[in-house]
Motif scaffolding. Structure first.
Motif, PDB file in Angstrom:
ATOM      1  N   ILE B  18      12.590 -13.020   1.802  1.00  0.00           N
ATOM      2  CA  ILE B  18      11.061 -13.151   1.442  1.00  0.00           C
ATOM      3  C   ILE B  18      10.390 -12.119   2.315  1.00  0.00           C
ATOM      4  CG2 ILE B  18      11.233 -14.750   3.478  1.00  0.00           C
ATOM      5  CD1 ILE B  18       8.603 -15.428   0.886  1.00  0.00           C
ATOM      6  N   ALA B  19       9.521 -11.443   1.587  1.00  0.00           N
ATOM      7  CA  ALA B  19       8.964 -10.341   2.220  1.00  0.00           C
ATOM      8  C   ALA B  19       7.856 -10.640   3.223  1.00  0.00           C
ATOM      9  CB  ALA B  19       8.326  -9.637   1.055  1.00  0.00           C
ATOM     10  N   VAL B  20       7.654  -9.750   4.235  1.00  0.00           N
ATOM     11  CA  VAL B  20       6.760 -10.109   5.400  1.00  0.00           C
ATOM     12  C   VAL B  20       5.884  -8.782   5.175  1.00  0.00           C
ATOM     13  CG1 VAL B  20       8.133 -11.647   7.004  1.00  0.00           C
ATOM     14  CG2 VAL B  20       8.554  -9.045   7.117  1.00  0.00           C
ATOM     15  N   ILE B  21       6.147  -7.811   4.529  1.00  0.00           N
ATOM     16  CA  ILE B  21       5.241  -6.713   4.100  1.00  0.00           C
ATOM     17  C   ILE B  21       5.563  -6.541   2.645  1.00  0.00           C
ATOM     18  CG2 ILE B  21       4.538  -4.375   4.281  1.00  0.00           C
ATOM     19  CD1 ILE B  21       3.739  -5.802   6.841  1.00  0.00           C
ATOM     20  N   LYS B  22       4.348  -6.840   2.028  1.00  0.00           N
ATOM     21  CA  LYS B  22       4.670  -7.362   0.416  1.00  0.00           C
ATOM     22  C   LYS B  22       4.877  -5.894  -0.434  1.00  0.00           C
ATOM     23  CE  LYS B  22       4.193 -11.834   1.042  1.00  0.00           C
ATOM     24  NZ  LYS B  22       5.371 -12.815   0.843  1.00  0.00           N
ATOM     25  N   TYR B  23       5.801  -6.504  -1.558  1.00  0.00           N
ATOM     26  CA  TYR B  23       6.047  -5.729  -2.553  1.00  0.00           C
ATOM     27  C   TYR B  23       5.030  -6.049  -3.700  1.00  0.00           C
ATOM     28  CZ  TYR B  23       8.296  -4.781  -7.229  1.00  0.00           C
ATOM     29  OH  TYR B  23       8.639  -4.590  -8.509  1.00  0.00           O
ATOM     30  N   ALA B 234      -1.982   0.073  -0.966  1.00  0.00           N
ATOM     31  CA  ALA B 234      -0.620   0.530  -1.038  1.00  0.00           C
ATOM     32  C   ALA B 234      -0.538   2.187  -0.213  1.00  0.00           C
ATOM     33  CB  ALA B 234      -0.162   0.762  -2.436  1.00  0.00           C
ATOM     34  N   LYS B 235      -1.694   2.975  -0.623  1.00  0.00           N
ATOM     35  CA  LYS B 235      -1.511   4.316   0.077  1.00  0.00           C
ATOM     36  C   LYS B 235      -2.015   4.228   1.594  1.00  0.00           C
ATOM     37  CE  LYS B 235      -1.638   6.980  -3.842  1.00  0.00           C
ATOM     38  NZ  LYS B 235      -2.526   7.501  -4.821  1.00  0.00           N
ATOM     39  N   GLU B 236      -3.177   3.515   2.010  1.00  0.00           N
ATOM     40  CA  GLU B 236      -3.648   3.494   3.175  1.00  0.00           C
ATOM     41  C   GLU B 236      -3.251   2.425   4.236  1.00  0.00           C
ATOM     42  OE1 GLU B 236      -5.487   6.239   3.832  1.00  0.00           O
ATOM     43  OE2 GLU B 236      -5.285   6.857   1.701  1.00  0.00           O
ATOM     44  N   ILE B 237      -3.014   1.207   3.886  1.00  0.00           N
ATOM     45  CA  ILE B 237      -3.013   0.276   4.702  1.00  0.00           C
ATOM     46  C   ILE B 237      -1.451  -0.068   4.721  1.00  0.00           C
ATOM     47  CG2 ILE B 237      -3.381  -2.298   5.077  1.00  0.00           C
ATOM     48  CD1 ILE B 237      -6.108  -1.807   3.381  1.00  0.00           C
ATOM     49  N   VAL B 238      -0.680  -0.117   3.881  1.00  0.00           N
ATOM     50  CA  VAL B 238       0.753  -0.543   4.070  1.00  0.00           C
ATOM     51  C   VAL B 238       1.579   0.439   4.973  1.00  0.00           C
ATOM     52  CG1 VAL B 238       2.999  -1.078   2.754  1.00  0.00           C
ATOM     53  CG2 VAL B 238       0.745  -2.252   2.026  1.00  0.00           C
ATOM     54  N   PRO B 239       1.521   1.721   4.410  1.00  0.00           N
ATOM     55  CA  PRO B 239       2.199   2.534   5.347  1.00  0.00           C
ATOM     56  C   PRO B 239       2.179   2.319   6.860  1.00  0.00           C
ATOM     57  CG  PRO B 239       1.133   3.556   3.512  1.00  0.00           C
ATOM     58  CD  PRO B 239       0.563   2.515   3.514  1.00  0.00           C
ATOM     59  N   LYS B 240       0.860   2.193   7.529  1.00  0.00           N
ATOM     60  CA  LYS B 240       0.788   1.928   9.080  1.00  0.00           C
ATOM     61  C   LYS B 240       1.282   0.676   9.179  1.00  0.00           C
ATOM     62  CE  LYS B 240      -3.756   4.618   8.935  1.00  0.00           C
ATOM     63  NZ  LYS B 240      -4.585   4.297   7.783  1.00  0.00           N
ATOM     64  N   ARG B 241       1.064  -0.642   8.329  1.00  0.00           N
ATOM     65  CA  ARG B 241       1.618  -1.773   8.604  1.00  0.00           C
ATOM     66  C   ARG B 241       3.310  -1.693   8.625  1.00  0.00           C
ATOM     67  NH1 ARG B 241      -2.120  -6.020   5.158  1.00  0.00           N
ATOM     68  NH2 ARG B 241      -3.670  -6.035   6.667  1.00  0.00           N
ATOM     69  N   ILE B 242       3.832  -0.955   7.927  1.00  0.00           N
ATOM     70  CA  ILE B 242       5.304  -0.744   7.949  1.00  0.00           C
ATOM     71  C   ILE B 242       5.778  -0.338   9.408  1.00  0.00           C
ATOM     72  CG2 ILE B 242       7.073   0.649   7.011  1.00  0.00           C
ATOM     73  CD1 ILE B 242       6.831  -1.407   5.084  1.00  0.00           C
TER      74      ILE B 242
END
Lengths: 416, 416
Positions: B18-23, B234-242
């Motif tokens: 189960i993803a915790v940071i989503k695809y 996808a471009k601004e938020i997820v990379p920082k969360r990863i």
């Protein structure tokens, strides 16, 4: 003047409004300055409005207010801001009939009584504060002979409740966010009046809800503080939608209007969901209402109905014309029939001619409705919807000259 | 080789995740290349896994597959892509015991039989395709003696189902989106293994739902095409969360882990709502589960439970330790009690020791539960939840050497 017994009164009626491009998020909490422009449609005051009577008398010893018959406190900053701003714009008043003369400077020392009444259930979550603050400011301005026009007054009503500024006009209204720090340019303007696109019919589904909702004030504050999507929406997406919506309204392009209205409602709720903790205003019934409209729109060559949801589960459905509204009514009553012991007269209120157009005269006609063509396996859901209100785009604030409609006693200045 | 009667088989077991940071969203539909990195937790295969037996025999005249005992077609592009990619990597195989020799070049002309079985209800919306494609690719690779490591195999499983690539490892796994056009660098890597943070306990609430859900494949395509928020996410938020999530996992910072997991789940669902037509995966029960966790977390000095929801209404709740899990179990059973005629044994499945820790041995113990401290007016909702599964982070794929666990008959190569 002191010791005199006269009471001077003004009664006004102000509509409520529903945003089609949403306001969500303030850049100034105190002045109520938004992070983006918004556009709304004013609802016909025959079905949804606030009536407010304001009175002044040298015999009043404090400002007082009654809302739907119950006294409420005026101590809150929002009321105080509106009262202060209107008092600052008061002018000389001369009422020859009553022999009353109030000089501009007297207003500082005179108290007012305010009685306000909504012609729709307050608990229904139908933006009663918008109509309420608009009516308060409009009626006080008339009482105090303020010379400001409705757009000027909207900037005052805005300080009571943001969306109230849009209730100062009929038809379709734009709240310009403005740039000034003091907020003087954050005000409403009319885009088109209520006659411009008078084919439109509005059906509101008042959705049953047991859940306590997050107030829009605290909800939007949480969104501004925690949603990473809100700023992008406000800065990059809404400005383009405002331009497109103004064009759609000017040209009465219902397809474009529907696309923008639905997308913006959904994006507002998406922003709520992106808030921490997440805010859910729509429930399963709201989702079903959306699905009903989406399925129908996609089965037709062009969209028939736009939907929009404010900070609650109720759907505001805008049909392109009476024919579409009658078809919509049939579908809605198929999906959400009243209980068999219900009174149809209380289940569909407002402009009942839509019900007649739909060929529905009683509960039996509803039970006989076939499932919609585009969703033949559709299930019926009792208990999801409390009732429907049929209405249309309507006019802005008016003064009521018929004194029998006043909510305060002309002798005592107390509620009738 | 032709005409010979031997059957060579391999059986493997692969977990779901189960993803915790989503695809959510592909940049290439055919190769299944995502628009952002994602991170998942692998679930203990003791409670949720796929078992797959693959067999090869010169007597097979076509590739065939059985899923949970029922034959299914392998004609779809996703199956064909996986089969083609694995066959291209097949090597010489020598089975001295059976006297079987398969040369690298023979694999082109040999057919396979595949039997796959999920140890959890497939209709529950618990990412069965992730475990399924991972197991298919892993078992075929072993059958065909492919030399690729699990990360290489993940790039093949990805072409069956995007999230399948993350099921090639235990513990916490990152799917690196990659940059290459051919997708060879879009693959999974293990961040930490399942022993690194073994205090965590996972409770899944399988939520009853009558609504047909949008498939994630078509849903994410609609989001890419219509959501104006997805690209920003996808471009601004997820990379920082990863970056932040990797740090939280490394340092076992549960507070940060919870903040990121909940916010990213909510933002994924916000993006679904921002899609046209809007996609609703969560229902009123999902909202209540979130509210239960949010209220509790905010009443404690530090968060006790993280929640995440995939493309359906089920909640995956990750408790910081056994103590928190036992408390969570009490709260969940208070809010969502089984029907009084239900069998507790079927209502809470998986690792039942959590139930014991919570002091619950029967339905009467549930009826006696007090409302949670942080929500004393809480209502109980029967029928919202179908059942709960107690589990934990788990290991990656394994080969099962015990041939009694094979799903195909070793003589005929047909389902047992």
């Amino acid at each position: 003047m002191a010791g005199e017994k006269w009471v001077r009164m003004v009664t006004a009626q102000t509509p409520t409004n529903i945003a089609v491009i949403k306001y969500w998020g303030k850049r100034d909490e105190n002045l109520i300055l938004p992070v983006n422009d918004s556009i709304s449609v004013t609802l016909d005051p025959a079905h949804l409005c606030t009536t407010t009577t304001v009175a002044v008398s040298p015999s009043f010893d404090q400002d007082r207010m009654w809302l739907n018959g119950k006294e409420v406190s005026l101590a809150g900053a929002r009321y105080q801001n509106c009262l202060r701003e209107i008092r600052a714009r008061a002018c000389d008043v001369e009422d020859e009939e009553k022999g009353v003369k109030i000089a501009k400077k007297d207003w500082e020392n005179l108290h007012v009584h305010i009685a306000s009444y909504n012609n729709f259930p307050t608990a229904a979550g139908l933006a009663s504060s918008a109509a309420g603050f608009a009516c308060l400011v409009f009626s006080l301005a008339k009482l105090m002979n303020a010379k400001e026009d409705n757009s000027d007054l909207s900037a005052i009503a805005r300080q009571g409740s943001g969306s109230a500024c849009r209730s100062l006009f009929g038809g379709f209204v734009k709240w310009i966010m403005g740039e000034a720090k003091d907020g003087h340019d954050s005000r409403a303007v009319q885009l088109v009046d209520e006659k411009h696109w008078d084919e439109l019919v509005i059906i509101i589904a008042v959705v049953s809800s047991r859940q306590k909702e997050t107030s829009s004030t605290s909800g939007m504050q949480d969104s501004v503080n925690t949603s990473l999507l809100l700023e992008h929406r406000a800065k990059e997406i809404v400005p383009k939608r405002i331009v497109r919506m103004e064009e759609a309204l000017k040209t009465k392009d219902f397809g474009s209007f529907t696309e923008l209205t639905c997308a913006d409602s959904n994006q507002f709720h998406a922003t709520c969901l992106d808030t921490s903790p997440p805010i859910f205003y729509m429930n399963d019934t709201s989702h079903r209402l959306i699905s009903c409209v989406e399925k129908w729109n996609r089965s037709e060559a062009t969209p028939q109905v736009a939907y929009t949801f404010d900070a609650g589960p109720n759907a505001v459905l805008i049909a392109r014309n009476r024919k579409a509204a009658a078809q919509l009514m049939q579908k809605l009553l198929f999906y959400f029939p009243p209980n068999s012991d219900a009174d149809l007269d209380n289940y569909v209120i407002g402009d009942k001619s839509i019900l007649k157009d739909a060929g529905i005269e009683g509960i039996k006609d509803i039970e006989a409705l076939p499932p919609p063509q585009e969703n033949k396996d559709a299930l019926r859901h009792k208990d999801g919807v409390s009732y429907f209100i049929c209405t249309r785009p309507g006019r802005g604030p008016v003064l009521l000259s018929d004194t029998t409609q006043a909510l305060l006693n002309p002798q005592t200045g107390l509620p009738k």
